[in-house]
Design an enzyme around this catalytic site. Structure first.
Site, PDB file in Angstrom:
ATOM      1  N   GLU A   1      10.642  -4.411   5.847  1.00 47.58           N
ATOM      2  CA  GLU A   1       9.651  -3.749   6.995  1.00 47.58           C
ATOM      3  C   GLU A   1      10.028  -4.026   8.260  1.00 47.58           C
ATOM      4  O   GLU A   1       9.190  -3.793   9.334  1.00 47.58           O
ATOM      5  CB  GLU A   1       8.290  -4.662   6.558  1.00 47.58           C
TER       6      GLU A   1
ATOM      7  N   LEU B   1       6.303   0.146  -2.039  1.00 50.08           N
ATOM      8  CA  LEU B   1       6.351  -1.117  -2.704  1.00 50.08           C
ATOM      9  C   LEU B   1       5.242  -1.199  -3.858  1.00 50.08           C
ATOM     10  O   LEU B   1       5.377  -2.189  -4.594  1.00 50.08           O
ATOM     11  CB  LEU B   1       5.964  -2.265  -1.760  1.00 50.08           C
TER      12      LEU B   1
ATOM     13  N   TYR C   1       0.887  -1.179  -0.002  1.00 50.69           N
ATOM     14  CA  TYR C   1       0.077  -0.034  -0.049  1.00 50.69           C
ATOM     15  C   TYR C   1       0.971   1.313   0.022  1.00 50.69           C
ATOM     16  O   TYR C   1       0.303   2.328   0.123  1.00 50.69           O
ATOM     17  CB  TYR C   1      -1.088  -0.108   1.172  1.00 50.69           C
ATOM     18  N   GLY C   2       2.072   1.106  -0.080  1.00 45.03           N
ATOM     19  CA  GLY C   2       2.961   2.560   0.183  1.00 45.03           C
ATOM     20  C   GLY C   2       4.207   2.361  -1.140  1.00 45.03           C
ATOM     21  O   GLY C   2       4.011   2.336  -2.122  1.00 45.03           O
TER      22      GLY C   2
END
Length: 141
Positions: free
Chosen positions: A83, A15, A12-13
């Site tokens: 992450e 990536l 959601y960001g």
């Protein structure tokens, strides 16, 4: 046949296709990329990247990423490092990797790995974080 433990990733960001970590970590390592939404999640702005947290009634826009054949284990390890996920319940986690139901554009659902803010980070965000209206990192202000 795909191993049932080899879930796709909901990203959601940074990536997402077109974002800088997609080029660094995913380019040439995916079999499929498709738009999706993560229900019951809220997106917060972080220092150059977002955090998603569990939050009923809201959703986050992102993409489902399916690993190319033969690269799943290596890709999973690389994304865990990116992450800062060290394993279930580890106190040093910045994000926790959890299996969640994501919704494809056609309305079907698929179980996918998603990195959510670890509990200490999520608590800080709830107190002082800046939520991204609409849940789409690409439309942050």
């Amino acid at each position: 046949m795909t191993d049932p433990a080899e879930l796709p990733f909901f990203v959601y960001g940074t990536l997402r296709p077109g974002e800088y970590n997609h080029a660094l970590f995913l380019r040439g390592r995916t079999a499929a990329e498709e738009p999706a939404r993560l229900p019951d999640a809220l997106l917060y702005q972080g220092p150059g990247y977002p955090y998603a947290v569990y939050h009923p009634g809201t959703s986050v826009t992102g993409d489902l990423i399916t690993a190319a054949p033969g690269v799943y284990r290596e890709l999973l390890a690389d994304l865990d490092r990116l992450e800062e996920y060290h394993g279930p319940g580890r106190p040093r986690n910045v994000y926790d990797r959890v299996a969640a139901e994501a919704h494809r554009a056609d309305g079907s659902t698929v179980r996918a790995w998603v990195y959510l803010a670890a509990p200490p980070v999520a608590r800080r965000l709830a107190e002082t974080g800046l939520a991204i209206p609409g849940g789409d990192w690409r439309h942050r202000s």
